[in-house]
Design a protein around this motif. Structure first.
Motif, short mmCIF file in Angstrom:
data_model
loop_
_atom_site.label_atom_id
_atom_site.label_comp_id
_atom_site.label_asym_id
_atom_site.label_seq_id
_atom_site.Cartn_x
_atom_site.Cartn_y
_atom_site.Cartn_z
N ALA A 71 -16.22 25.76 9.24
CA ALA A 71 -16.44 24.33 9.03
C ALA A 71 -16.17 23.50 10.29
N ASP A 72 -15.51 24.11 11.29
CA ASP A 72 -15.21 23.39 12.52
C ASP A 72 -16.44 23.18 13.40
N THR A 73 -17.50 23.90 13.12
CA THR A 73 -18.71 23.77 13.92
C THR A 73 -19.33 22.40 13.71
N LYS A 74 -19.57 21.72 14.80
CA LYS A 74 -20.15 20.38 14.75
C LYS A 74 -21.67 20.48 14.69
N ILE A 75 -22.22 19.98 13.61
CA ILE A 75 -23.67 19.93 13.42
C ILE A 75 -24.06 18.45 13.38
N PRO A 76 -25.06 18.06 14.15
CA PRO A 76 -25.48 16.66 14.13
C PRO A 76 -25.88 16.21 12.72
N PRO A 77 -25.69 14.94 12.40
CA PRO A 77 -26.02 14.43 11.06
C PRO A 77 -27.45 14.76 10.62
N ALA A 78 -28.39 14.79 11.54
CA ALA A 78 -29.78 15.09 11.18
C ALA A 78 -29.93 16.48 10.55
N PHE A 79 -29.00 17.37 10.86
CA PHE A 79 -29.08 18.75 10.35
C PHE A 79 -27.93 19.09 9.40
N ALA A 80 -27.14 18.10 9.01
CA ALA A 80 -25.94 18.35 8.21
C ALA A 80 -26.24 18.98 6.85
N ARG A 81 -27.41 18.73 6.32
CA ARG A 81 -27.76 19.27 5.00
C ARG A 81 -28.43 20.65 5.06
N ARG A 82 -28.64 21.15 6.25
CA ARG A 82 -29.25 22.48 6.39
C ARG A 82 -28.26 23.54 5.90
N PRO A 83 -28.78 24.61 5.32
CA PRO A 83 -27.87 25.67 4.88
C PRO A 83 -27.09 26.26 6.06
N ARG A 84 -25.89 26.71 5.77
CA ARG A 84 -25.04 27.29 6.79
C ARG A 84 -24.41 28.57 6.23
N LEU A 85 -24.55 29.65 6.98
CA LEU A 85 -23.95 30.93 6.60
C LEU A 85 -22.82 31.26 7.57
N PRO A 86 -21.75 31.86 7.06
CA PRO A 86 -20.68 32.30 7.97
C PRO A 86 -21.06 33.64 8.60
N LYS A 87 -20.42 33.94 9.72
CA LYS A 87 -20.54 35.29 10.30
C LYS A 87 -19.18 35.94 10.16
#
Length: 127
Positions: free
Chosen positions: A92-108
């Motif tokens: 969750a510490d990864t900074k994603i710009p607001p334009a992409f905040a709703r994109r799915p995110r998978l952990p590694k």
């Protein structure tokens, strides 16, 4: 693990990952789900060339690449209306710009079930 008929899969997936072992793991699992083509790129420049040559039906983007990040790739995919998900080992510490905040995110690392679910939920078939 085989894909069920519950969700369609893309025909072509682009993996942007700078660690070849992780990229190969994703590729093997995605092909195992029944995706027809998987292409990989280890940096922004190569990924943009791959997209220009043949846009994928879906892309997995490692957020932090060696010396760069994948946000320029995300912007290009977004402009082309190609679905994608971010993959990160930083949580969750990864900074994603607001334009992409709703994109799915998978952990590694991520489970095969989680990977398959993202492909089935967000991919455009025939890409």
């Amino acid at each position: 693990m085989q894909a069920s008929s519950a969700g369609a899969l893309p025909d072509d997936v682009l993996i942007v990952e700078d660690d070849p072992i992780i990229a190969l793991d994703f590729e093997d699992r995605i092909l195992g789900f029944g995706v027809k083509a998987v292409r990989t790129a280890g940096n922004v420049a190569r990924a943009l060339v791959v997209i220009a040559e043949r846009p994928p039906g879906f892309a997995l983007l490692d957020v932090g690449l060696v010396g760069e990040n994948s946000l320029a790739i995300a912007a290009r995919l977004d402009a082309l209306k190609i679905p994608f998900a971010f993959v990160t080992g930083y949580g969750a510490d990864t900074k994603i710009p607001p334009a992409f905040a709703r994109r799915p995110r998978l952990p590694k690392p991520c489970s095969s079930d989680a990977l398959l679910a993202v492909l089935q939920r967000h991919a455009v078939r025939g890409g």
